[in-house]
Every structure is written in C-alpha cells, then in structure tokens.
Design a protein around this motif. Structure first.
Motif, PDB file in Angstrom:
ATOM      1  N   LYS A 116       0.881  -1.004  -0.071  1.00 29.03           N
ATOM      2  CA  LYS A 116       0.024   0.043   0.028  1.00 29.03           C
ATOM      3  C   LYS A 116       0.788   1.221  -0.141  1.00 29.03           C
ATOM      4  O   LYS A 116       0.433   2.156  -0.810  1.00 29.03           O
ATOM      5  CB  LYS A 116      -0.997  -0.061   1.178  1.00 29.03           C
ATOM      6  CG  LYS A 116      -1.897   1.065   1.226  1.00 29.03           C
ATOM      7  CD  LYS A 116      -2.886   1.146   2.827  1.00 29.03           C
ATOM      8  CE  LYS A 116      -3.742   2.315   2.882  1.00 29.03           C
ATOM      9  NZ  LYS A 116      -4.676   2.198   3.622  1.00 29.03           N
ATOM     10  N   LYS A 117       1.971   1.303   0.725  1.00 30.62           N
ATOM     11  CA  LYS A 117       2.791   2.262   0.789  1.00 30.62           C
ATOM     12  C   LYS A 117       3.348   2.650  -0.333  1.00 30.62           C
ATOM     13  O   LYS A 117       3.491   4.036  -1.013  1.00 30.62           O
ATOM     14  CB  LYS A 117       3.840   2.242   1.912  1.00 30.62           C
ATOM     15  CG  LYS A 117       3.313   2.324   3.346  1.00 30.62           C
ATOM     16  CD  LYS A 117       4.464   2.255   4.379  1.00 30.62           C
ATOM     17  CE  LYS A 117       3.949   2.287   5.880  1.00 30.62           C
ATOM     18  NZ  LYS A 117       4.963   2.360   6.903  1.00 30.62           N
ATOM     19  N   ILE A 118       3.902   1.589  -1.260  1.00 29.02           N
ATOM     20  CA  ILE A 118       4.546   1.743  -2.489  1.00 29.02           C
ATOM     21  C   ILE A 118       3.295   2.409  -3.366  1.00 29.02           C
ATOM     22  O   ILE A 118       3.820   3.309  -4.298  1.00 29.02           O
ATOM     23  CB  ILE A 118       4.999   0.541  -2.894  1.00 29.02           C
ATOM     24  CG1 ILE A 118       6.221   0.094  -2.231  1.00 29.02           C
ATOM     25  CG2 ILE A 118       5.729   0.617  -4.089  1.00 29.02           C
ATOM     26  CD1 ILE A 118       6.986  -1.358  -2.329  1.00 29.02           C
ATOM     27  N   ARG A 119       2.128   1.833  -3.370  1.00 32.07           N
ATOM     28  CA  ARG A 119       1.149   2.158  -4.220  1.00 32.07           C
ATOM     29  C   ARG A 119       0.890   3.792  -3.881  1.00 32.07           C
ATOM     30  O   ARG A 119       0.584   4.347  -5.309  1.00 32.07           O
ATOM     31  CB  ARG A 119      -0.398   1.534  -4.112  1.00 32.07           C
ATOM     32  CG  ARG A 119       0.033  -0.017  -4.545  1.00 32.07           C
ATOM     33  CD  ARG A 119      -1.495  -0.576  -4.898  1.00 32.07           C
ATOM     34  NE  ARG A 119      -2.234  -0.631  -3.552  1.00 32.07           N
ATOM     35  CZ  ARG A 119      -2.332  -1.394  -2.812  1.00 32.07           C
ATOM     36  NH1 ARG A 119      -1.655  -2.386  -2.557  1.00 32.07           N
ATOM     37  NH2 ARG A 119      -3.016  -1.277  -1.530  1.00 32.07           N
ATOM     38  N   GLU A 120       0.703   4.092  -2.789  1.00 30.94           N
ATOM     39  CA  GLU A 120       0.440   5.446  -2.695  1.00 30.94           C
ATOM     40  C   GLU A 120       1.592   6.550  -3.010  1.00 30.94           C
ATOM     41  O   GLU A 120       1.440   7.561  -3.476  1.00 30.94           O
ATOM     42  CB  GLU A 120       0.277   5.831  -1.118  1.00 30.94           C
ATOM     43  CG  GLU A 120      -1.043   5.272  -0.710  1.00 30.94           C
ATOM     44  CD  GLU A 120      -2.225   5.713  -1.134  1.00 30.94           C
ATOM     45  OE1 GLU A 120      -2.086   6.915  -1.432  1.00 30.94           O
ATOM     46  OE2 GLU A 120      -3.020   4.927  -1.499  1.00 30.94           O
ATOM     47  N   SER A 121       2.702   6.097  -2.891  1.00 28.24           N
ATOM     48  CA  SER A 121       3.862   6.766  -3.251  1.00 28.24           C
ATOM     49  C   SER A 121       4.157   6.843  -4.748  1.00 28.24           C
ATOM     50  O   SER A 121       4.316   7.702  -5.313  1.00 28.24           O
ATOM     51  CB  SER A 121       5.260   6.224  -2.802  1.00 28.24           C
ATOM     52  OG  SER A 121       6.266   6.645  -3.473  1.00 28.24           O
ATOM     53  N   ASP A 124       1.201   9.380  -5.991  1.00 23.83           N
ATOM     54  CA  ASP A 124       1.516  10.887  -5.786  1.00 23.83           C
ATOM     55  C   ASP A 124       2.681  11.130  -6.783  1.00 23.83           C
ATOM     56  O   ASP A 124       2.492  12.459  -7.144  1.00 23.83           O
ATOM     57  CB  ASP A 124       2.221  11.021  -4.397  1.00 23.83           C
ATOM     58  CG  ASP A 124       1.121  10.723  -3.080  1.00 23.83           C
ATOM     59  OD1 ASP A 124       0.118  10.787  -3.586  1.00 23.83           O
ATOM     60  OD2 ASP A 124       1.730  10.435  -1.782  1.00 23.83           O
TER      61      ASP A 124
END
Length: 233
Positions: A116-121, A124
């Motif tokens: 999830k953190k990579i997808r959000e990064s 953005d």
C-alpha cells in the motif's frame, strides 16, 4: 461573464462598515497583498486564486486610478486550476503498477502484490508528473467596488465563484459583507449590525394590489368545474 462580452450576471454585496473608514489607498494595499500567485506550466499546484488586473489577469495594477469610473473601482479575481481526468489518472496508475509487477504471477504461481505504501507513493509521484505537463484553466471575474455606497458587484452568479470571492474578500479585507439577493430590501444594514432600529416605515406603507376582481375569480372557478358531455354510442 466578463463585462466586455456585454452580457453578464451580477451578485451584489453590502459591506457592513462605515464608508468614511475605508480609503481607496487602503483598498488598493489590501488588493495588492492578495494578488494571485499564478500557476505555471510546470507547477504541481492544483489551484490558486487571488486578485488581479480586471482585463489582463496579471498580478499587478500599474495605474489603479485608470480603473476608477466615477465612484466605482474595478479590479478582478482570478482562479487558476489544473485537473487531471480521473479515468486517465486511473489508467496511468494501473500501467505504472503493472510495470512494477503488481498482480502478476511468478514462476512459482504466486501473485505479486505491491504494498500500500508503495502504491500511494507511485500515485503521488505520478500525479506530480502529470500536473507538471497539464495546462491550467484560467477564469477571470470582475469586481466593482462602489466607494461611495460601500457596495460590491461581482460579475458572476456561480455559487462556487461566490464562495471563493467571499473567502478571498474576508481574508484580504477582514470586513463583514452581506449578499443582497434580488428579493432583499435595501435596508440600513449598519443599523441592523449595531443592534439599532432601522427605518422600516417606507416598506410598511406599501399598499396591496388586487390581481383579480371577484367576477374574474368566479368565472375562473366556473370554467374549472365545467363538465364536458361526451356522446354515448
């Protein structure tokens, strides 16, 4: 619509402050401090708003006295907005995640998932890059400030433009204003705000007007109740 088109809508505001306390120089200083910071092509901001020259849209007014017409000072409000179409953004994000192997099956038959953190990064970063290559839309709205009556006319009836103006005006001038609708009487707003009794007598002296006589109402009633005879076969 701008004044130059010859067709425009008007929203009228009354400033709840004595006119003698507001000088043109003070107004000009507040306008200049609230000039827009325009969005450039490679800008990552999605929107910006502020005051501007009413005709050119520039964040400067070199000769403000040339924009005074009798007792009215004319200036502008500018809104810059960048918008990425949602469908396009979704497709680009999907392609970027696929390039990272998201939801692809490896040699062992396992489905790879990007965290999830990579997808959000990625989202953005992608949004930032797309905004840099997106042209902003620019909207100009003229503002007419009657220096004698302490009234403001906004040349737009759009609810979003009105809300944007009210916020920008409150931040820039810190003056209370009232939106005067088409059915609002021209009362003494200063007296109302100060808790004083405004003079309502001119409005109490209005005489009612009969729109229809008794005979007209009677005929209308009979026409509504009239039955139509239909022949039977």
């Amino acid at each position: 619509m701008p004044i130059a088109t010859g067709s425009l809508a008007i929203k009228r505001f009354q400033i709840l402050s004595p006119g003698k306390d507001i000088s043109f120089q003070w107004i000009l200083e507040r306008v200049q401090k609230a000039f827009i910071s325009p969005i450039d092509l490679d800008d990552t901001r999605e929107e910006a708003s502020g005051f501007c020259h009413p005709f050119t849209g520039e964040a400067k007014i070199d000769n403000p006295h040339s924009l005074i017409y009798e007792n009215v000072f004319l200036f502008g409000m500018r809104s810059d907005k960048k918008k990425i179409p949602a469908t396009y953004m979704k497709l680009q994000l999907r392609a970027a995640l696929e390039a990272l192997g998201h939801e692809k099956e490896d040699a062992q038959g396992s489905i790879k998932k990007v965290g999830k953190k990579i997808r959000e990064s990625v989202k953005d970063r992608l949004k930032e890059e797309l905004l840099k290559s997106t042209l902003p839309s620019v909207k100009l709205t003229e503002i007419l400030w009657n220096l004698k009556l302490n009234q403001i006319w906004l040349t737009s009836a759009s609810s979003s433009v009105v809300l944007e103006f009210e916020k920008l005006f409150a931040d820039a001038f810190e003056l209370p204003i009232v939106l005067v609708n088409s059915g609002t009487a021209a009362l003494d707003f200063e007296s109302i705000q100060l808790g004083l009794n405004p003079n309502l007598q001119p409005y109490l002296d209005l005489s009612p007007v009969a729109l229809a006589t008794a005979d007209h109402r009677k005929n209308a009633y009979q026409n509504e109740k009239r039955e139509v005879e239909v022949p039977l076969f």
